[in-house]
Enzyme design. Structure first.
Site, mmCIF file in Angstrom:
data_model
loop_
_atom_site.group_PDB
_atom_site.id
_atom_site.type_symbol
_atom_site.label_atom_id
_atom_site.label_comp_id
_atom_site.label_asym_id
_atom_site.label_seq_id
_atom_site.Cartn_x
_atom_site.Cartn_y
_atom_site.Cartn_z
ATOM 1 N N GLY A 16 -40.336 24.154 14.847
ATOM 2 C CA GLY A 16 -40.257 25.458 15.518
ATOM 3 C C GLY A 16 -38.836 25.993 15.511
ATOM 4 N N ARG A 30 -19.312 26.309 7.309
ATOM 5 C CA ARG A 30 -17.854 26.499 7.374
ATOM 6 C C ARG A 30 -17.120 25.156 7.420
ATOM 7 N NH1 ARG A 30 -16.938 32.159 9.719
ATOM 8 N NH2 ARG A 30 -18.170 33.318 8.193
ATOM 9 N N ARG A 77 -43.432 24.019 8.600
ATOM 10 C CA ARG A 77 -43.903 22.629 8.650
ATOM 11 C C ARG A 77 -44.325 22.301 7.227
ATOM 12 N NH1 ARG A 77 -43.380 22.007 14.375
ATOM 13 N NH2 ARG A 77 -43.862 24.007 15.305
ATOM 14 N N ASP A 108 -38.165 15.859 16.697
ATOM 15 C CA ASP A 108 -38.433 14.472 16.314
ATOM 16 C C ASP A 108 -39.109 14.337 14.952
ATOM 17 O OD1 ASP A 108 -37.291 13.309 18.510
ATOM 18 O OD2 ASP A 108 -39.143 13.225 19.674
ATOM 19 N N THR A 130 -34.692 22.756 19.722
ATOM 20 C CA THR A 130 -35.999 23.166 20.232
ATOM 21 C C THR A 130 -35.817 23.730 21.633
ATOM 22 O OG1 THR A 130 -38.137 22.432 21.105
ATOM 23 C CG2 THR A 130 -36.489 20.739 20.863
ATOM 24 N N ASP A 132 -37.826 23.525 23.926
ATOM 25 C CA ASP A 132 -38.531 22.685 24.900
ATOM 26 C C ASP A 132 -37.621 21.649 25.565
ATOM 27 O OD1 ASP A 132 -40.708 24.073 23.906
ATOM 28 O OD2 ASP A 132 -41.307 22.465 22.541
ATOM 29 N N ASP A 134 -37.252 18.676 24.837
ATOM 30 C CA ASP A 134 -38.049 17.463 25.052
ATOM 31 C C ASP A 134 -37.661 16.324 24.112
ATOM 32 O OD1 ASP A 134 -38.923 18.700 22.753
ATOM 33 O OD2 ASP A 134 -41.062 18.435 23.156
ATOM 34 N N MET A 174 -43.577 28.155 27.890
ATOM 35 C CA MET A 174 -43.694 27.190 26.783
ATOM 36 C C MET A 174 -43.106 25.833 27.173
ATOM 37 S SD MET A 174 -42.888 29.089 23.241
ATOM 38 C CE MET A 174 -44.234 29.566 22.208
ATOM 39 N N ARG A 176 -44.537 22.872 25.213
ATOM 40 C CA ARG A 176 -45.493 21.948 24.602
ATOM 41 C C ARG A 176 -46.002 20.931 25.626
ATOM 42 N NH1 ARG A 176 -44.660 19.946 18.717
ATOM 43 N NH2 ARG A 176 -42.511 19.965 19.445
HETATM 44 P P1 ATP Z 1 -40.701 20.982 17.006
HETATM 45 O O1 ATP Z 1 -40.188 20.260 18.222
HETATM 46 O O2 ATP Z 1 -40.278 22.386 16.978
HETATM 47 O O3 ATP Z 1 -42.151 20.814 16.760
HETATM 48 P P2 ATP Z 1 -40.364 19.008 14.958
HETATM 49 O O4 ATP Z 1 -39.255 18.729 14.019
HETATM 50 O O5 ATP Z 1 -40.776 17.870 15.858
HETATM 51 O O6 ATP Z 1 -39.931 20.301 15.762
HETATM 52 P P3 ATP Z 1 -42.770 18.754 13.352
HETATM 53 O O7 ATP Z 1 -43.757 19.772 12.938
HETATM 54 O O8 ATP Z 1 -43.248 17.558 14.075
HETATM 55 O O9 ATP Z 1 -41.641 19.546 14.177
HETATM 56 O O10 ATP Z 1 -41.984 18.233 12.049
HETATM 57 C C1 ATP Z 1 -41.355 19.144 11.173
HETATM 58 C C2 ATP Z 1 -41.543 18.656 9.769
HETATM 59 O O11 ATP Z 1 -40.941 17.371 9.614
HETATM 60 C C3 ATP Z 1 -42.998 18.443 9.346
HETATM 61 O O12 ATP Z 1 -43.597 19.631 8.900
HETATM 62 C C4 ATP Z 1 -42.852 17.454 8.214
HETATM 63 O O13 ATP Z 1 -42.433 18.093 7.035
HETATM 64 C C5 ATP Z 1 -41.695 16.569 8.709
HETATM 65 N N1 ATP Z 1 -42.251 15.378 9.381
HETATM 66 C C6 ATP Z 1 -42.823 15.319 10.585
HETATM 67 N N2 ATP Z 1 -43.263 14.074 10.870
HETATM 68 C C7 ATP Z 1 -42.948 13.327 9.809
HETATM 69 C C8 ATP Z 1 -43.129 11.951 9.471
HETATM 70 N N3 ATP Z 1 -43.735 11.097 10.323
HETATM 71 N N4 ATP Z 1 -42.697 11.529 8.277
HETATM 72 C C9 ATP Z 1 -42.087 12.372 7.436
HETATM 73 N N5 ATP Z 1 -41.886 13.690 7.684
HETATM 74 C C10 ATP Z 1 -42.311 14.163 8.843
#
Ligand code: ATP
Length: 325
Positions: A16, A30, A77, A108, A130, A132, A134, A174, A176
């Site tokens: 996100g 930079r 994603r 994460d 993020t 959140d 979190d 929001m 999550r």
């Molecule tokens: P947000 O907190 O905004 O959701 P996020 O980084 O946790 O951020 P995710 O959708 O969980 O969001 O992960 C972002 C991208 O990271 C995924 O679309 C995928 O490409 C990659 N990713 C997520 N989990 C894994 C995993 N277990 N192994 C490899 N790549 C991953």
């Protein structure tokens, strides 16, 4: 830890979006230039890495982006990246393009991806972004402060109209599965009740009784904050209306919380973290996350980061509950 001289560092935003990501990109770009490294922007998270959708950046490409929300590199994603083949393809792109260090800004999931890429020999470092807040390994994630301020401004406006009509306002925020944003905002706006997924609530004791008591003492409008992770916001509002007999309106804040010009805190934190991320790569480290802990920007390994759990700030919860009388 590797000691090879870095020539090109890639930067991407994933998951996100969050206000302040642009300031982090600018700082990465930079700092790279200051150290004679060519910064490469990668579009749409790991998708861009798999499909070679990249652009060479320079100091001017990131002019004036600090004040803009969202991310100039777009975010997405990428399901393909969750597979071994996807990670191998991305690592291959990095080698082909001469990208020997990568800064990923996200949550994460994004860090899991960076860990997998590191295992393929690409030096990686993550930056938490993020709204959140979190992410367990860090006290602060880029975007939280701006999102909180956006929500506070909107609720202040809602309060004006709710006060005029003597209504109850139930506002969904929001976050999550976490209640950090809801709790922080709820405290800041003086909410009568704050419902978070981490804490069970009793409709009668925690909400209705407080409203009845407030009403008896001439309080004429009430704000109830519901974190999206609690769910059923409309049903909760309906029940409050039935039990109190007071006109109750629901506002789902939604994606508006993700937009807007980043606050000073987010711009400064993003700039610090972006700078620190490049320094981390320059020192030869890989598989790291830049974190803000004990009022310091520092780094820990992604493996360590992913094992951590984050609790709600229960002291803050207690403060909010005790002063909402
Ligand atoms: P947000 O907190 O905004 O959701 P996020 O980084 O946790 O951020 P995710 O959708 O969980 O969001 O992960 C972002 C991208 O990271 C995924 O679309 C995928 O490409 C990659 N990713 C997520 N989990 C894994 C995993 N277990 N192994 C490899 N790549 C991953």
């Amino acid at each position: 830890m590797t000691q090879k001289k870095l020539r090109r560092i890639g930067v991407l935003t994933s998951g996100g979006d969050a206000p302040g990501m642009n300031a982090a990109i600018r700082s990465v770009v930079r700092t790279c230039i200051q150290h004679g490294i060519v910064p490469i922007g990668i579009y749409r998270g790991y998708n861009g890495l798999i499909h070679s959708n990249v652009v060479e950046l320079n100091a001017r490409s990131v002019n004036g982006i600090t004040s803009r929300g969202g991310t100039m590199l777009y975010t997405a994603r990428c399901e393909e990246f969750r597979t071994k083949e996807g990670v191998e393809r991305a690592a291959k792109t990095c080698r082909y393009l001469g990208i020997d260090g990568l800064v990923v800004i996200g949550g994460d999931g994004t860090f899991r991806g960076a860990r997998d890429l590191s295992a393929e020999g690409i030096n990686t470092v993550g930056i938490p972004g993020t709204i959140d807040n979190d992410i367990a390994c860090t006290d602060y994630s880029i975007g939280f402060d701006t999102a909180a301020n956006t929500a506070i401004e909107a609720i202040d406006k809602l309060t004006d109209t709710m006060q005029s009509h003597e209504r109850i306002s139930v506002v969904e925020l929001m976050g999550r599965n976490a209640g950090h944003l809801a709790l922080y905002v709820g405290l800041a706006v003086g909410a009568t009740a704050i419902l978070v997924p981490e804490h069970p609530f009793d409709m009668e004791a925690d909400i209705v009784e407080k409203i009845r008591e407030g009403h008896y003492n001439n309080k004429r409008h009430f704000i109830v904050i519901v974190a999206e992770g609690v769910g059923h916001t409309t049903e909760i509002a309906q029940r409050i209306k039935e039990l109190t007999g007071i006109e109750t309106r629901v506002t789902i804040m939604g994606h508006i919380q993700r937009g807007g010009s980043p606050s000073a805190r987010d711009r400064v934190m993003a700039s610090r973290m972006g700078h620190y991320a490049v320094k981390t790569l320059l020192e030869g480290h890989t598989n790291q996350v830049v974190v803000y802990r004990n009022a310091l920007v520092q780094r820990i390994t992604i493996d360590e980061a992913l094992q951590m759990k984050k609790d709600l700030d229960f002291y803050l919860y207690e403060v909010a509950r005790d002063i909402s009388i």
